[in-house]
Write a protein that holds these residues in place. Structure first.
Motif, PDB file in Angstrom:
ATOM      1  N   ASP A 204       7.607 -22.271 -76.266  1.00 30.00           N
ATOM      2  CA  ASP A 204       6.478 -22.235 -75.354  1.00 30.00           C
ATOM      3  C   ASP A 204       6.519 -21.022 -74.424  1.00 30.00           C
ATOM      4  OD1 ASP A 204       4.044 -23.350 -74.636  1.00 30.00           O
ATOM      5  OD2 ASP A 204       4.890 -24.413 -72.918  1.00 30.00           O
ATOM      6  N   MET A 205       6.907 -19.860 -74.966  1.00 27.20           N
ATOM      7  CA  MET A 205       6.875 -18.618 -74.208  1.00 27.20           C
ATOM      8  C   MET A 205       6.396 -17.500 -75.126  1.00 27.20           C
ATOM      9  SD  MET A 205      10.238 -18.495 -71.717  1.00 27.20           S
ATOM     10  CE  MET A 205      11.413 -18.493 -73.062  1.00 27.20           C
ATOM     11  N   THR A 206       5.734 -16.509 -74.529  1.00 26.34           N
ATOM     12  CA  THR A 206       5.373 -15.296 -75.250  1.00 26.34           C
ATOM     13  C   THR A 206       5.998 -14.112 -74.524  1.00 26.34           C
ATOM     14  OG1 THR A 206       3.318 -14.969 -73.991  1.00 26.34           O
ATOM     15  CG2 THR A 206       3.195 -16.291 -76.014  1.00 26.34           C
ATOM     16  N   ALA A 207       6.453 -13.116 -75.280  1.00 18.88           N
ATOM     17  CA  ALA A 207       7.114 -11.959 -74.690  1.00 18.88           C
ATOM     18  C   ALA A 207       6.476 -10.679 -75.201  1.00 18.88           C
ATOM     19  CB  ALA A 207       8.602 -11.981 -75.004  1.00 18.88           C
ATOM     20  N   THR A 208       6.149  -9.779 -74.292  1.00 17.51           N
ATOM     21  CA  THR A 208       5.561  -8.486 -74.644  1.00 17.51           C
ATOM     22  C   THR A 208       6.508  -7.373 -74.212  1.00 17.51           C
ATOM     23  OG1 THR A 208       3.325  -9.350 -74.295  1.00 17.51           O
ATOM     24  CG2 THR A 208       3.592  -6.951 -74.334  1.00 17.51           C
ATOM     25  N   PRO A 209       7.134  -6.653 -75.161  1.00 19.90           N
ATOM     26  CA  PRO A 209       7.946  -5.499 -74.758  1.00 19.90           C
ATOM     27  C   PRO A 209       7.030  -4.375 -74.281  1.00 19.90           C
ATOM     28  CG  PRO A 209       7.828  -5.648 -77.151  1.00 19.90           C
ATOM     29  CD  PRO A 209       7.123  -6.864 -76.613  1.00 19.90           C
ATOM     30  N   PHE A 210       7.333  -3.815 -73.122  1.00 22.83           N
ATOM     31  CA  PHE A 210       6.436  -2.788 -72.594  1.00 22.83           C
ATOM     32  C   PHE A 210       7.146  -1.491 -72.250  1.00 22.83           C
ATOM     33  CE2 PHE A 210       7.916  -5.177 -68.920  1.00 22.83           C
ATOM     34  CZ  PHE A 210       8.171  -4.200 -67.961  1.00 22.83           C
ATOM     35  N   LEU A 211       8.490  -1.493 -72.233  1.00 22.46           N
ATOM     36  CA  LEU A 211       9.198  -0.288 -71.804  1.00 22.46           C
ATOM     37  C   LEU A 211      10.541  -0.207 -72.520  1.00 22.46           C
ATOM     38  CD1 LEU A 211       9.044   2.120 -69.784  1.00 22.46           C
ATOM     39  CD2 LEU A 211      10.225   0.655 -68.125  1.00 22.46           C
ATOM     40  N   ASP A 212      10.771   0.909 -73.232  1.00 22.06           N
ATOM     41  CA  ASP A 212      12.065   1.118 -73.873  1.00 22.06           C
ATOM     42  C   ASP A 212      13.131   1.389 -72.814  1.00 22.06           C
ATOM     43  OD1 ASP A 212      11.024   0.826 -76.432  1.00 22.06           O
ATOM     44  OD2 ASP A 212      10.569   2.966 -76.625  1.00 22.06           O
ATOM     45  N   ASN A 213      14.386   1.136 -73.178  1.00 27.36           N
ATOM     46  CA  ASN A 213      15.475   1.327 -72.241  1.00 27.36           C
ATOM     47  C   ASN A 213      16.442   2.385 -72.771  1.00 27.36           C
ATOM     48  OD1 ASN A 213      17.051   0.670 -69.869  1.00 27.36           O
ATOM     49  ND2 ASN A 213      18.521  -0.253 -71.269  1.00 27.36           N
ATOM     50  N   PHE A 214      16.832   3.293 -71.898  1.00 23.72           N
ATOM     51  CA  PHE A 214      17.838   4.314 -72.179  1.00 23.72           C
ATOM     52  C   PHE A 214      18.868   4.248 -71.051  1.00 23.72           C
ATOM     53  CE2 PHE A 214      13.770   5.558 -73.813  1.00 23.72           C
ATOM     54  CZ  PHE A 214      14.016   6.126 -75.050  1.00 23.72           C
ATOM     55  N   HIS A 215      20.127   4.493 -71.370  1.00 23.98           N
ATOM     56  CA  HIS A 215      21.116   4.477 -70.301  1.00 23.98           C
ATOM     57  C   HIS A 215      22.104   5.624 -70.469  1.00 23.98           C
ATOM     58  CE1 HIS A 215      24.133   1.620 -72.595  1.00 23.98           C
ATOM     59  NE2 HIS A 215      23.676   2.563 -73.368  1.00 23.98           N
ATOM     60  N   GLY A 216      22.765   5.948 -69.361  1.00 27.49           N
ATOM     61  CA  GLY A 216      23.726   7.039 -69.379  1.00 27.49           C
ATOM     62  C   GLY A 216      24.434   7.139 -68.040  1.00 27.49           C
ATOM     63  N   PRO A 217      25.504   7.948 -67.977  1.00 28.07           N
ATOM     64  CA  PRO A 217      26.242   8.135 -66.724  1.00 28.07           C
ATOM     65  C   PRO A 217      25.441   8.952 -65.716  1.00 28.07           C
ATOM     66  CG  PRO A 217      27.584   8.699 -68.648  1.00 28.07           C
ATOM     67  CD  PRO A 217      26.170   8.602 -69.116  1.00 28.07           C
ATOM     68  N   VAL A 218      25.482   8.535 -64.467  1.00 24.54           N
ATOM     69  CA  VAL A 218      24.824   9.277 -63.390  1.00 24.54           C
ATOM     70  C   VAL A 218      25.827   9.497 -62.268  1.00 24.54           C
ATOM     71  CG1 VAL A 218      22.503   8.484 -63.933  1.00 24.54           C
ATOM     72  CG2 VAL A 218      23.913   7.143 -62.378  1.00 24.54           C
ATOM     73  N   VAL A 219      25.659  10.618 -61.579  1.00 21.58           N
ATOM     74  CA  VAL A 219      26.631  11.033 -60.580  1.00 21.58           C
ATOM     75  C   VAL A 219      25.925  11.930 -59.577  1.00 21.58           C
ATOM     76  CG1 VAL A 219      27.324  13.094 -61.873  1.00 21.58           C
ATOM     77  CG2 VAL A 219      28.987  11.970 -60.347  1.00 21.58           C
ATOM     78  N   ALA A 220      26.484  12.074 -58.392  1.00 26.96           N
ATOM     79  CA  ALA A 220      25.910  12.987 -57.410  1.00 26.96           C
ATOM     80  C   ALA A 220      25.860  14.401 -57.985  1.00 26.96           C
ATOM     81  CB  ALA A 220      26.753  12.969 -56.132  1.00 26.96           C
ATOM     82  N   THR A 221      24.809  15.127 -57.677  1.00 31.59           N
ATOM     83  CA  THR A 221      24.577  16.429 -58.296  1.00 31.59           C
ATOM     84  C   THR A 221      25.759  17.379 -58.112  1.00 31.59           C
ATOM     85  OG1 THR A 221      22.210  16.158 -57.888  1.00 31.59           O
ATOM     86  CG2 THR A 221      22.969  18.360 -58.400  1.00 31.59           C
ATOM     87  N   GLU A 222      26.345  17.362 -56.936  1.00 33.77           N
ATOM     88  CA  GLU A 222      27.442  18.304 -56.682  1.00 33.77           C
ATOM     89  C   GLU A 222      28.673  18.006 -57.529  1.00 33.77           C
ATOM     90  OE1 GLU A 222      27.306  15.277 -53.247  1.00 33.77           O
ATOM     91  OE2 GLU A 222      25.905  16.480 -54.446  1.00 33.77           O
ATOM     92  N   LEU A 223      28.854  16.719 -57.904  1.00 34.15           N
ATOM     93  CA  LEU A 223      30.013  16.379 -58.737  1.00 34.15           C
ATOM     94  C   LEU A 223      29.806  16.773 -60.197  1.00 34.15           C
ATOM     95  CD1 LEU A 223      31.102  12.843 -57.429  1.00 34.15           C
ATOM     96  CD2 LEU A 223      32.000  15.098 -56.816  1.00 34.15           C
ATOM     97  N   ALA A 224      28.564  16.993 -60.590  1.00 30.03           N
ATOM     98  CA  ALA A 224      28.282  17.325 -61.981  1.00 30.03           C
ATOM     99  C   ALA A 224      28.280  18.823 -62.248  1.00 30.03           C
ATOM    100  CB  ALA A 224      26.932  16.743 -62.383  1.00 30.03           C
ATOM    101  N   GLN A 225      28.392  19.637 -61.220  1.00 28.94           N
ATOM    102  CA  GLN A 225      28.338  21.083 -61.411  1.00 28.94           C
ATOM    103  C   GLN A 225      29.550  21.556 -62.214  1.00 28.94           C
ATOM    104  OE1 GLN A 225      27.986  22.701 -57.453  1.00 28.94           O
ATOM    105  NE2 GLN A 225      25.860  22.006 -57.209  1.00 28.94           N
ATOM    106  N   GLY A 226      29.295  22.305 -63.281  1.00 24.55           N
ATOM    107  CA  GLY A 226      30.369  22.793 -64.131  1.00 24.55           C
ATOM    108  C   GLY A 226      30.851  21.776 -65.140  1.00 24.55           C
TER     109      GLY A 226
END
Length: 304
Positions: free
Chosen positions: A155-177
């Protein structure tokens, strides 16, 4: 507050219908009961009142003076009750109560709701944070948004509306180099500690042991810790798209797709008016979401 007496509401309703329509058979049709049931309710009401409310032969009953007075009072009362009920129901139809995973609500859904309200000013959206399985028989939600691979349950219907992507994120200064995963503190959320293992499986990027792990109760807490330079954490793209565009966060490895998608889940029974408009708007809004930077390996730098 004084206690109300136990009014015979069923009998009063039956009598009011008879008095208004003039025939027991018509009252029975309106109330979806038998002629005899209405007659018994009227007789019972007369016994409780201690006065005759009707008079004459059974096939031509008329109201007595007492019956006329009671009928007028009940007519006004039921008219007011019906009007109040319609007003309350109309107000309920105008409000849609949506259960949503908290970070999506904060980072994506709520900031966009002004567009929905501009298109549908007669409707309002109330968002409640929730994460567990959806059960419309136990929770007072009109619809739910969950990040999941599939939706199970009758007794439920589901509509997928948005794909999901994931990855590591970090403060910009820590990612330099380039980011050294082996020497950067690893950020986790208590409810999803397997996020790093899942990303490694989906991306094919090996994840070395980290010198330190830091855990947070909610994903949005972890993201603020990442912005503050406290380490690197895994996040869905849609949660951090604005932070990356603004330079608050960086994604040195890009993002990789997951099997899970964001679904709008609705009860299988006829949904509340307005949910169709909300679903259509949600799909349109998701279609405008920016595409994520895809997985790259050049940012990976591991120490021996």
């Amino acid at each position: 507050m004084a206690k109300r007496s136990q009014l015979p509401l069923t009998a009063l309703r039956a009598f009011e219908a008879f008095a208004r329509l003039g025939k027991m058979s018509l009252a029975a049709d309106e109330l979806c009961v038998t002629h005899g049931a209405v007659s018994r309710q009227v007789r019972g009401l007369e016994a409780l009142c201690g006065v005759k409310l009707t008079q004459g032969p059974r096939n031509a009953l008329k109201l007595t003076d007492a019956g006329e007075r009671l009928a007028r009072s009940l007519g006004h009362t039921f008219d007011e009750l019906e009007q109040s009920f319609r007003e309350v129901r109309a107000a309920a139809d105008r409000e849609l109560h949506i259960s949503c995973v908290g970070t999506l609500a904060m980072k994506w859904l709520i900031p966009r709701l002004s567009g929905f309200h501009a298109r549908h000013p007669e409707l309002s959206i109330r968002v409640t944070e929730a994460y567990g399985p959806v059960d419309f028989t136990r929770e007072p939600f009109d619809g739910a948004i969950r990040l999941t691979e599939s939706v199970t349950g009758g007794d439920m219907t589901a509509t997928p509306f948005l794909d999901n992507f994931h990855g590591p994120v970090v403060a910009t200064e820590l990612a330099q180099g380039g980011l050294d995963l082996a020497s950067t503190p690893r950020l986790h959320t208590r409810s999803h500690r397997q996020a790093w293992a899942e990303w490694s499986e989906h991306s094919g990027v090996p994840v070395p042991d980290a010198p330190e792990g830091r855990e947070y109760e909610h994903l949005f807490y972890m993201l603020e810790a990442a912005v503050g330079g406290q380490g690197v954490g895994i996040s869905p793209w849609i949660y951090v798209a604005n932070d990356i565009a603004a330079g608050r966060l960086a994604a040195p490895f890009g993002f990789t797709p997951t099997p899970a998608r964001f679904h709008l889940i609705l009860p299988g029974s006829p949904p509340k008016r307005g949910l169709k408009a909300f679903r259509e708007w949600l799909i349109e809004e998701a279609a405008t979401a920016p595409a994520p930077p895809m997985l790259v390996h050049h940012g990976l730098r591991q120490t021996a």
